[in-house]
Motif scaffolding. Sequence first.
Motif, short mmCIF file in Angstrom:
data_model
loop_
_atom_site.label_atom_id
_atom_site.label_comp_id
_atom_site.label_asym_id
_atom_site.label_seq_id
_atom_site.Cartn_x
_atom_site.Cartn_y
_atom_site.Cartn_z
N GLY A 62 -62.90 28.88 -32.40
CA GLY A 62 -61.62 28.57 -31.76
C GLY A 62 -61.79 28.16 -30.31
N MET A 63 -62.70 28.81 -29.61
CA MET A 63 -62.95 28.44 -28.21
C MET A 63 -63.53 27.02 -28.12
N VAL A 64 -64.48 26.70 -28.98
CA VAL A 64 -65.08 25.37 -28.97
C VAL A 64 -64.04 24.31 -29.34
N LEU A 65 -63.24 24.60 -30.36
CA LEU A 65 -62.20 23.67 -30.78
C LEU A 65 -61.19 23.43 -29.66
N SER A 66 -60.75 24.48 -28.99
CA SER A 66 -59.78 24.31 -27.91
C SER A 66 -60.39 23.53 -26.75
N TYR A 67 -61.67 23.74 -26.49
CA TYR A 67 -62.35 22.97 -25.43
C TYR A 67 -62.34 21.49 -25.78
N PHE A 68 -62.70 21.15 -27.00
CA PHE A 68 -62.73 19.74 -27.39
C PHE A 68 -61.34 19.12 -27.43
N LEU A 69 -60.32 19.90 -27.78
CA LEU A 69 -58.96 19.36 -27.77
C LEU A 69 -58.45 19.14 -26.35
N ALA A 70 -58.89 19.96 -25.40
CA ALA A 70 -58.45 19.82 -24.01
C ALA A 70 -59.30 18.82 -23.23
N LEU A 71 -60.43 18.43 -23.75
CA LEU A 71 -61.35 17.56 -23.03
C LEU A 71 -60.74 16.22 -22.61
N PRO A 72 -60.01 15.50 -23.47
CA PRO A 72 -59.44 14.23 -23.02
C PRO A 72 -58.47 14.39 -21.83
N GLU A 73 -57.67 15.44 -21.85
CA GLU A 73 -56.74 15.68 -20.74
C GLU A 73 -57.50 15.99 -19.45
N GLU A 74 -58.56 16.76 -19.55
CA GLU A 74 -59.37 17.08 -18.38
C GLU A 74 -60.04 15.84 -17.82
N ARG A 75 -60.53 14.98 -18.70
CA ARG A 75 -61.16 13.75 -18.23
C ARG A 75 -60.15 12.85 -17.52
N ARG A 76 -58.92 12.74 -18.07
CA ARG A 76 -57.88 11.95 -17.40
C ARG A 76 -57.57 12.54 -16.03
N HIS A 77 -57.51 13.85 -15.97
CA HIS A 77 -57.23 14.52 -14.70
C HIS A 77 -58.33 14.23 -13.68
N LEU A 78 -59.58 14.33 -14.09
CA LEU A 78 -60.69 14.07 -13.18
C LEU A 78 -60.73 12.60 -12.74
N GLU A 79 -60.43 11.67 -13.66
CA GLU A 79 -60.38 10.26 -13.30
C GLU A 79 -59.27 9.99 -12.29
N HIS A 80 -58.12 10.61 -12.50
CA HIS A 80 -57.01 10.44 -11.56
C HIS A 80 -57.38 11.01 -10.19
N GLN A 81 -58.02 12.15 -10.18
CA GLN A 81 -58.45 12.78 -8.94
C GLN A 81 -59.46 11.89 -8.21
N GLN A 82 -60.40 11.30 -8.93
CA GLN A 82 -61.39 10.42 -8.33
C GLN A 82 -60.74 9.15 -7.79
N HIS A 83 -59.79 8.60 -8.55
CA HIS A 83 -59.07 7.40 -8.11
C HIS A 83 -58.29 7.68 -6.82
N ALA A 84 -57.63 8.83 -6.76
CA ALA A 84 -56.87 9.19 -5.57
C ALA A 84 -57.81 9.38 -4.38
N LYS A 85 -58.94 9.96 -4.62
CA LYS A 85 -59.93 10.18 -3.55
C LYS A 85 -60.46 8.84 -3.02
N ASP A 86 -60.73 7.91 -3.94
CA ASP A 86 -61.27 6.60 -3.55
C ASP A 86 -60.25 5.77 -2.78
N HIS A 87 -58.97 5.95 -3.06
CA HIS A 87 -57.92 5.13 -2.45
C HIS A 87 -57.13 5.88 -1.38
N GLY A 88 -57.68 6.95 -0.87
CA GLY A 88 -57.05 7.66 0.25
C GLY A 88 -55.86 8.51 -0.13
N GLY A 89 -55.73 8.87 -1.37
CA GLY A 89 -54.62 9.73 -1.80
C GLY A 89 -54.93 11.18 -1.56
N HIS A 90 -54.10 12.03 -2.04
CA HIS A 90 -54.26 13.48 -1.82
C HIS A 90 -55.28 14.01 -2.76
#
Length: 90
Positions: A62-90
């Motif tokens: 169950g822990m592994v399954l929940s990790y894999f189900l949450a992985l796409p959302e985490e990747r989107r979050h990290l990409e958004h964070q990196q984009h904001a960092k690169d473009h002077g956002g918060h």
Amino acid sequence: MALRKFYNEIKGLKVKEFPNHVKPMLSLNYVKKSVQRGMDNYHAKYIETSLVDPVYHVCFGGMVLSYFLALPEERRHLEHQQHAKDHGGH
């Protein structure tokens, strides 16, 4: 264990013989029998012996399954964070 058995079966084959050896293993009936055999082995090893291991398997699975189900959302979050960092956002 199963990979070692498979390797030992095919290591003596010639390249032309390999497809004829593997083709029956890719049939739906063979896969069904393999899954059923695996479930029977699991049942005999863990369920009939009244071990606590199946509870651990469910928990960790169950822990592994929940990790894999949450992985796409985490990747989107990290990409958004990196984009904001690169473009002077918060």
